[in-house]
Scaffold this motif. Structure first.
Motif, PDB file in Angstrom:
ATOM      1  N   THR A  96      53.932   5.035 -12.353  1.00  0.00           N
ATOM      2  CA  THR A  96      54.949   4.435 -13.377  1.00  0.00           C
ATOM      3  C   THR A  96      55.620   5.390 -13.806  1.00  0.00           C
ATOM      4  O   THR A  96      55.811   6.596 -13.250  1.00  0.00           O
TER       5      THR A  96
ATOM      6  N   GLU B 260      57.917   0.983  -3.633  1.00  0.00           N
ATOM      7  CA  GLU B 260      56.635   0.461  -2.711  1.00  0.00           C
ATOM      8  C   GLU B 260      56.582   1.203  -1.420  1.00  0.00           C
ATOM      9  O   GLU B 260      55.428   1.508  -0.890  1.00  0.00           O
TER      10      GLU B 260
ATOM     11  N   ILE C 255      49.622   1.470  -6.394  1.00  0.00           N
ATOM     12  CA  ILE C 255      50.701   0.253  -6.724  1.00  0.00           C
ATOM     13  C   ILE C 255      51.734   0.986  -7.484  1.00  0.00           C
ATOM     14  O   ILE C 255      51.575   1.768  -8.396  1.00  0.00           O
TER      15      ILE C 255
ATOM     16  N   ILE D 292      48.134   3.673 -10.229  1.00  0.00           N
ATOM     17  CA  ILE D 292      49.408   2.901 -10.689  1.00  0.00           C
ATOM     18  C   ILE D 292      50.380   3.938 -10.745  1.00  0.00           C
ATOM     19  O   ILE D 292      50.378   5.056 -11.861  1.00  0.00           O
TER      20      ILE D 292
ATOM     21  N   ALA E   6      54.451   0.487 -10.376  1.00  0.00           N
ATOM     22  CA  ALA E   6      54.701  -0.463 -11.168  1.00  0.00           C
ATOM     23  C   ALA E   6      56.071  -1.109 -11.542  1.00  0.00           C
ATOM     24  O   ALA E   6      56.893  -0.440 -10.871  1.00  0.00           O
ATOM     25  N   MET E   7      56.147  -2.403 -12.014  1.00  0.00           N
ATOM     26  CA  MET E   7      57.393  -2.818 -12.163  1.00  0.00           C
ATOM     27  C   MET E   7      57.672  -3.141 -13.740  1.00  0.00           C
ATOM     28  O   MET E   7      56.681  -3.492 -14.553  1.00  0.00           O
ATOM     29  N   ASP E   8      59.024  -3.379 -13.860  1.00  0.00           N
ATOM     30  CA  ASP E   8      59.076  -3.562 -15.607  1.00  0.00           C
ATOM     31  C   ASP E   8      58.427  -5.141 -15.724  1.00  0.00           C
ATOM     32  O   ASP E   8      58.479  -6.048 -14.879  1.00  0.00           O
TER      33      ASP E   8
ATOM     34  N   MET F 218      55.319  -5.751 -15.535  1.00  0.00           N
ATOM     35  CA  MET F 218      54.108  -5.833 -14.668  1.00  0.00           C
ATOM     36  C   MET F 218      52.882  -5.972 -15.917  1.00  0.00           C
ATOM     37  O   MET F 218      52.780  -5.005 -16.785  1.00  0.00           O
ATOM     38  N   ILE F 219      51.798  -6.692 -15.682  1.00  0.00           N
ATOM     39  CA  ILE F 219      50.634  -6.776 -16.283  1.00  0.00           C
ATOM     40  C   ILE F 219      49.557  -6.733 -15.271  1.00  0.00           C
ATOM     41  O   ILE F 219      49.562  -7.392 -14.252  1.00  0.00           O
ATOM     42  N   ILE F 220      48.669  -5.730 -15.676  1.00  0.00           N
ATOM     43  CA  ILE F 220      47.378  -5.602 -14.813  1.00  0.00           C
ATOM     44  C   ILE F 220      46.152  -5.749 -15.740  1.00  0.00           C
ATOM     45  O   ILE F 220      45.876  -5.155 -16.618  1.00  0.00           O
TER      46      ILE F 220
END
Length: 78
Positions: free
Chosen positions: A41, A53, A68, A39, A70-72, A74-76
């Motif tokens: 970030t 991306e 991946i 991820i 990350a975006m503001d 975002m929950i994983i």
């Protein structure tokens, strides 16, 4: 042997700034660490302009590790 490796990839491939990770650095880290997923970030302004991306895809293609951007908000779920 980790499932997720979270990296602060501030700069895209085309922009080098001493002391900060760029796309090529993340590729080398992933080839050594061999996590199942990555991820990205803490993306810098130039990274956002280039397209996180697209850089994540470059990293994934070069390392073979699912990556991946990350975006503001975002929950994983782990």
């Amino acid at each position: 042997g980790c499932d997720y490796l979270i990296v602060n990839c501030i700069k895209p491939e085309s922009d080098e700034y001493h002391g900060h990770l760029k796309t090529a650095d993340v590729i080398e880290i992933l080839k050594t660490a061999k996590p199942k997923n990555c991820i990205m970030t803490h993306l810098g302004l130039k990274m956002l302009k280039v397209g996180p991306e697209l850089e994540a895809k470059k990293i994934q293609d070069a390392s073979g590790i699912r990556t991946i951007a990350a975006m503001d908000g975002m929950i994983i779920s782990f």
